[in-house]
Design a protein around this motif. Structure first.
Motif, PDB file in Angstrom:
ATOM      1  N   ARG A   8       9.382   4.920  11.510  1.00 38.48           N
ATOM      2  CA  ARG A   8       8.252   4.319  11.408  1.00 38.48           C
ATOM      3  C   ARG A   8       7.836   3.326  10.916  1.00 38.48           C
ATOM      4  NH1 ARG A   8       8.629   8.869  13.170  1.00 38.48           N
ATOM      5  NH2 ARG A   8       7.638  10.701  14.577  1.00 38.48           N
ATOM      6  N   GLY A   9       9.155   2.497  10.213  1.00 36.31           N
ATOM      7  CA  GLY A   9       8.822   1.337   9.748  1.00 36.31           C
ATOM      8  C   GLY A   9       7.619   0.910   8.568  1.00 36.31           C
ATOM      9  N   VAL A  10       8.496   2.285   7.934  1.00 36.78           N
ATOM     10  CA  VAL A  10       8.132   1.769   5.812  1.00 36.78           C
ATOM     11  C   VAL A  10       8.691   1.060   5.554  1.00 36.78           C
ATOM     12  CG1 VAL A  10       7.560   4.261   5.985  1.00 36.78           C
ATOM     13  CG2 VAL A  10       9.286   3.898   5.350  1.00 36.78           C
ATOM     14  N   SER A  11       8.532  -0.201   4.125  1.00 33.37           N
ATOM     15  CA  SER A  11       9.282  -1.519   4.051  1.00 33.37           C
ATOM     16  C   SER A  11       9.461  -0.488   2.506  1.00 33.37           C
ATOM     17  CB  SER A  11       7.955  -2.494   3.345  1.00 33.37           C
ATOM     18  OG  SER A  11       7.429  -2.090   4.460  1.00 33.37           O
ATOM     19  N   CYS A  12       9.291   0.514   1.888  1.00 33.97           N
ATOM     20  CA  CYS A  12       9.947   1.165   0.833  1.00 33.97           C
ATOM     21  C   CYS A  12       9.836   2.839   0.459  1.00 33.97           C
ATOM     22  CB  CYS A  12       8.825   0.716   0.002  1.00 33.97           C
ATOM     23  SG  CYS A  12       9.779   0.688  -1.945  1.00 33.97           S
ATOM     24  N   ILE A  13      10.370   2.944  -0.202  1.00 36.66           N
ATOM     25  CA  ILE A  13      10.153   4.341  -0.259  1.00 36.66           C
ATOM     26  C   ILE A  13       9.956   4.817  -1.651  1.00 36.66           C
ATOM     27  CG2 ILE A  13      11.507   6.966  -0.298  1.00 36.66           C
ATOM     28  CD1 ILE A  13      11.851   5.959   2.567  1.00 36.66           C
ATOM     29  N   GLU A  14       9.322   5.800  -2.016  1.00 36.27           N
ATOM     30  CA  GLU A  14       9.806   6.305  -3.018  1.00 36.27           C
ATOM     31  C   GLU A  14       9.653   7.627  -3.684  1.00 36.27           C
ATOM     32  OE1 GLU A  14       7.456   6.129  -7.947  1.00 36.27           O
ATOM     33  OE2 GLU A  14       7.812   4.452  -6.648  1.00 36.27           O
ATOM     34  N   VAL A  69       0.940  -0.920  -0.312  1.00 38.87           N
ATOM     35  CA  VAL A  69      -0.023  -0.096   0.025  1.00 38.87           C
ATOM     36  C   VAL A  69       0.863   1.498  -0.169  1.00 38.87           C
ATOM     37  CG1 VAL A  69      -1.657   1.562   1.030  1.00 38.87           C
ATOM     38  CG2 VAL A  69      -1.796  -1.089   1.122  1.00 38.87           C
ATOM     39  N   ALA A  70       0.824   2.554  -1.347  1.00 39.54           N
ATOM     40  CA  ALA A  70       1.406   3.301  -1.339  1.00 39.54           C
ATOM     41  C   ALA A  70       0.810   4.597  -0.427  1.00 39.54           C
ATOM     42  CB  ALA A  70       1.982   3.641  -3.060  1.00 39.54           C
ATOM     43  N   ILE A  71       1.712   5.351   0.707  1.00 40.53           N
ATOM     44  CA  ILE A  71       0.557   6.123   0.871  1.00 40.53           C
ATOM     45  C   ILE A  71       1.284   7.798   0.620  1.00 40.53           C
ATOM     46  CG2 ILE A  71       0.171   7.374   2.880  1.00 40.53           C
ATOM     47  CD1 ILE A  71       0.268   4.598   4.488  1.00 40.53           C
ATOM     48  N   MET A 117      -0.258   3.296   8.975  1.00 34.12           N
ATOM     49  CA  MET A 117       1.078   2.261   9.287  1.00 34.12           C
ATOM     50  C   MET A 117       0.889   0.739  10.050  1.00 34.12           C
ATOM     51  SD  MET A 117       3.668   3.203   7.292  1.00 34.12           S
ATOM     52  CE  MET A 117       4.931   2.188   8.081  1.00 34.12           C
ATOM     53  N   HIS A 118       0.540   1.610  11.601  1.00 30.39           N
ATOM     54  CA  HIS A 118       0.043   0.500  12.588  1.00 30.39           C
ATOM     55  C   HIS A 118      -0.676  -0.944  11.897  1.00 30.39           C
ATOM     56  CE1 HIS A 118      -1.371  -1.600  16.403  1.00 30.39           C
ATOM     57  NE2 HIS A 118      -2.412  -1.016  15.875  1.00 30.39           N
ATOM     58  N   GLU A 152      -1.107  -6.463   9.718  1.00 27.74           N
ATOM     59  CA  GLU A 152      -1.980  -7.255   8.781  1.00 27.74           C
ATOM     60  C   GLU A 152      -0.482  -7.384   8.177  1.00 27.74           C
ATOM     61  OE1 GLU A 152      -4.732  -8.578   8.236  1.00 27.74           O
ATOM     62  OE2 GLU A 152      -5.947  -6.675  10.399  1.00 27.74           O
ATOM     63  N   ASN A 153       0.491  -7.860   8.152  1.00 28.06           N
ATOM     64  CA  ASN A 153       1.862  -8.040   8.171  1.00 28.06           C
ATOM     65  C   ASN A 153       1.508  -7.378   6.466  1.00 28.06           C
ATOM     66  OD1 ASN A 153       4.159  -9.267   7.224  1.00 28.06           O
ATOM     67  ND2 ASN A 153       3.630 -11.534   7.204  1.00 28.06           N
ATOM     68  N   VAL A 154       1.164  -6.105   5.948  1.00 23.86           N
ATOM     69  CA  VAL A 154       0.996  -5.372   4.947  1.00 23.86           C
ATOM     70  C   VAL A 154       2.085  -4.798   4.595  1.00 23.86           C
ATOM     71  CG1 VAL A 154      -0.118  -3.868   2.795  1.00 23.86           C
ATOM     72  CG2 VAL A 154      -0.810  -6.258   4.791  1.00 23.86           C
ATOM     73  N   LYS A 155       3.313  -4.897   3.282  1.00 23.47           N
ATOM     74  CA  LYS A 155       4.332  -3.702   3.467  1.00 23.47           C
ATOM     75  C   LYS A 155       3.927  -2.214   3.269  1.00 23.47           C
ATOM     76  CE  LYS A 155       7.672  -7.090   2.087  1.00 23.47           C
ATOM     77  NZ  LYS A 155       8.781  -7.591   1.544  1.00 23.47           N
ATOM     78  N   ALA A 156       4.792  -1.180   3.577  1.00 21.25           N
ATOM     79  CA  ALA A 156       3.692  -0.366   3.346  1.00 21.25           C
ATOM     80  C   ALA A 156       5.333   0.550   2.256  1.00 21.25           C
ATOM     81  CB  ALA A 156       3.617   1.001   4.078  1.00 21.25           C
ATOM     82  N   LEU A 157       4.561   1.645   1.546  1.00 24.68           N
ATOM     83  CA  LEU A 157       5.708   2.249   0.674  1.00 24.68           C
ATOM     84  C   LEU A 157       5.192   3.779   0.569  1.00 24.68           C
ATOM     85  CD1 LEU A 157       6.653   1.863  -3.671  1.00 24.68           C
ATOM     86  CD2 LEU A 157       5.501   3.959  -2.647  1.00 24.68           C
TER      87      LEU A 157
END
Length: 326
Positions: free
Chosen positions: A223-229, A152-154, A181-182, A187-192
């Protein structure tokens, strides 16, 4: 005959590209992989109701599209996907000009059921504002996608609530983001997370933009993001950036600044993939990051190679052109 029936089917009109293949590097092995980007003209409630983000002109474009064309989102995905059957696609990215969750639930379900049935695809990227990221929404998508990975990208854009909400008019608090993010982590889903490199502030320098980006990177990593763009601050019509640009009070990034940020970010955060958004994706920009006649083409080729490999060591570590501004 209804208003929708009077419109031309967007799949027949073909004035609009509804999908394309983006070459993206695999962070773990630097291999080039195919990412299929779908453009679904849905739009953004924030833009429709409260004017939208000051740096974004997508809603105006989507309004023009939906005024002229009938858009069956499920059919768009099925027809466009068939164009790429001979290509090894590892991931898909749904771009809607807003939040994926603004699509009706039953349409989301049909789209993702179709994608889930495609064995080659491993990762599915959607975009969402934080307020749509609920346990119910995320669990429903996970169930539909089965063993595939949901990302999920935010569009957080910056660590600074003042810049985010007063300059960019995002309407997103740090608490909104942290709560989303929480949920994703539970839910063990990655955040971009998107970070906007140079916000449309009157006479902002590249040096200041560089300093702000480093603060934003630290904020989202903590805050634990999985990926950054990283988004590059291109100029689109009918935006605050465009008004400042016309007045000579805002310029796109110098391309050497983008290069320097990528190197610094990768050296600081070696375990987090840092993507670089395209300078011209989906809709053309009026102006984009650039160098001078001596370095522009060379450095843009380097940046594209970075996008395709995620290997920052191919970038130019030392500035070699007089046009660099930092």
């Amino acid at each position: 005959m209804s208003k929708e029936e009077k419109k031309e089917d967007i799949l027949k009109g073909r004035e609009i590209e509804l999908s394309y293949i983006r070459k993206v590097g695999n962070y773990e092995n630097s291999e080039v992989e195919n990412e299929l980007v779908f453009f679904l003209p849905v739009g953004c409630f924030w833009a429709r109701t409260l004017g939208g983000c000051y740096h974004c002109g997508f809603q105006d474009v989507i309004n023009e599209i939906t005024k002229k064309y009938y858009c069956d989102l499920v059919e768009i995905v099925k027809v466009e996907y068939k164009k790429y059957l001979d290509i090894n696609i590892k991931r898909v990215f749904f771009y809607v000009g807003g939040s994926f969750f603004e699509i009706k639930d039953e349409v989301q379900n049909e789209i993702l059921n179709f994608i889930s049935a495609q064995s080659m695809i491993k990762d599915i990227y959607i975009e969402s504002r934080p307020e749509f990221i609920t346990k119910e929404n995320i669990q429903r998508l996970k169930f539909l996608l089965q063993a595939k990975n949901l990302v999920v990208a935010i569009g957080l854009e910056t660590y600074s609530e003042k810049i985010r909400n007063e300059v960019l008019s995002k309407g997103i608090s740090n608490n909104n983001f942290e709560f989303a993010m929480h949920i994703l982590k539970s839910e063990n889903v990655k955040a971009l997370v998107y970070i906007f490199i140079k916000p449309p502030i009157k006479n902002i320098s590249d040096k200041k933009a560089y300093e702000e980006v480093l603060k934003s990177l630290e904020f989202v990593v903590e805050r634990g993001v999985s990926c950054i763009e990283l988004k590059s601050g291109c100029i689109m019509y009918n935006t605050k950036a465009y008004e400042l640009y016309k007045a000579g009070q805002y310029t796109p990034l110098n391309i050497w600044t983008v290069n320097k940020i990528l190197i610094e970010a990768n050296e600081r955060y070696k375990n987090i993939p840092i993507r670089l958004g395209g300078f011209n994706e989906i809709f053309s920009s009026i102006d984009v990051p650039k160098g001078c006649i001596l370095c522009d083409e060379f450095l843009k080729e380097k940046l594209q190679l970075y996008r395709e490999t995620m290997d920052y060591k191919i970038l130019t570590k030392y500035t070699t052109c007089y046009c660099s501004t930092i």
